[in-house]
Design an enzyme around this catalytic site. Structure first.
Site, PDB file in Angstrom:
ATOM      1  N   LYS A 204      47.070  39.090  34.300  1.00 51.02           N
ATOM      2  CA  LYS A 204      47.224  37.854  33.874  1.00 51.02           C
ATOM      3  C   LYS A 204      48.464  37.935  32.861  1.00 51.02           C
ATOM      4  CE  LYS A 204      42.825  37.360  31.636  1.00 51.02           C
ATOM      5  NZ  LYS A 204      42.686  39.129  31.944  1.00 51.02           N
TER       6      LYS A 204
ATOM      7  N   ARG B 261      37.922  31.368  27.625  1.00 47.14           N
ATOM      8  CA  ARG B 261      36.600  31.996  28.126  1.00 47.14           C
ATOM      9  C   ARG B 261      35.354  32.291  28.234  1.00 47.14           C
ATOM     10  NH1 ARG B 261      39.037  38.190  28.502  1.00 47.14           N
ATOM     11  NH2 ARG B 261      41.154  37.669  27.228  1.00 47.14           N
TER      12      ARG B 261
ATOM     13  N   ARG C 284      46.270  51.963  34.114  1.00 45.99           N
ATOM     14  CA  ARG C 284      47.420  51.470  32.678  1.00 45.99           C
ATOM     15  C   ARG C 284      46.884  52.462  31.014  1.00 45.99           C
ATOM     16  NH1 ARG C 284      45.866  45.309  30.705  1.00 45.99           N
ATOM     17  NH2 ARG C 284      44.147  46.705  30.287  1.00 45.99           N
TER      18      ARG C 284
END
Ligand code: AP5
Ligand code: MG
Length: 190
Positions: free
Chosen positions: A13, A88, A127
């Site tokens: 995203k 969300r 990450r």
């Protein structure tokens, strides 16, 4: 344009939001990034949010909703925006609807990145070695995926029923995904 980008943790995203923002000349507004900036700055909002984020749980709607309401009222968002990671929850969808209605505006569409759940765990563990995000540990990643499945995935149907949802394959190289996303957004403008 007024857009939202959805998808599970690690779907890409934030990565795609940057390119969409450049291409369509709108600010990318990431609730996760705003929370992290507040955590770094040690603000009361950051202290509150960190308790939830570190556990992979959602920050309470009341906190998140007022933060977004303030952010989209800023000057740079007057001509449009891309929301990354909001709404969300069912309550956040209702709140966004009311924010837009109050301003006489409508959402142009929702972009959903579809991904393979194991592949994105690997993306996030990678990450973790680069960005050191507190919530990028395997346990918390799995919890974030669960919370997404319970609370956010059902919202995809809500936007699909409204007729402005585009699903984009989020697997493959970043720039391939970007080209698919741009084509999907052009289709929404149509
Ligand atoms: P948030 O920061 O939004 O985290 P998230 O939803 O878990 O998603 P990520 O940011 O981890 O992933 P992404 O989809 O942006 O992927 P990215 O582009 O980084 O939220 C964090 C927390 O804040 C929540 O858990 C919650 O506590 C709180 N919060 C936020 N919003 C909230 C809300 N509305 N309500 C309540 N609480 C809220 O990509 C991931 C990695 O993969 C990167 O390293 C990237 O370089 C790499 N990558 C991207 N694309 C590709 C590709 N195509 N191939 C290979 N690698 C790729
Ligand atoms: Mg992100």
């Amino acid at each position: 344009m007024r857009l939202i980008i959805m998808g599970p943790p690690g779907a890409g995203k934030g990565t795609q939001a940057t390119f969409i923002a450049q291409e369509f000349g709108i600010p990318a507004i990431s609730t996760g990034d705003i929370f992290r900036a507040n955590v770094s700055a040690g603000t009361p909002l950051g202290v509150e949010a960190k308790r939830y984020m570190d556990a992979g749980e959602y920050v309470p709607d009341s906190v998140t909703n007022s933060m977004v309401r303030n952010r989209i009222a800023e000057d740079d968002a007057k001509g449009g925006f891309l929301l990354d990671g909001y709404p969300r929850t069912v309550a956040q969808v209702a709140e966004l609807d009311s924010m837009l209605a109050d301003a006489g505006l409508e959402l142009d569409g929702a972009v959903v990145l579809t991904v393979d759940s194991e592949a994105i765990v690997q993306r996030l563990l990678k990450r973790a070695t680069i960005e050191n995000r507190a919530d990028d540990t395997e346990d918390v990643i799995r919890r974030r995926q669960e919370v997404y499945g319970e609370q956010t995935a059902p919202l995809i149907d809500t936007y699909r029923e409204r007729g402005a949802l585009v699903e984009v394959d989020g697997m493959g190289e970043v720039d391939e995904v970007t080209q698919r996303v741009f084509a999907a957004i052009e289709g929404l403008k149509g």
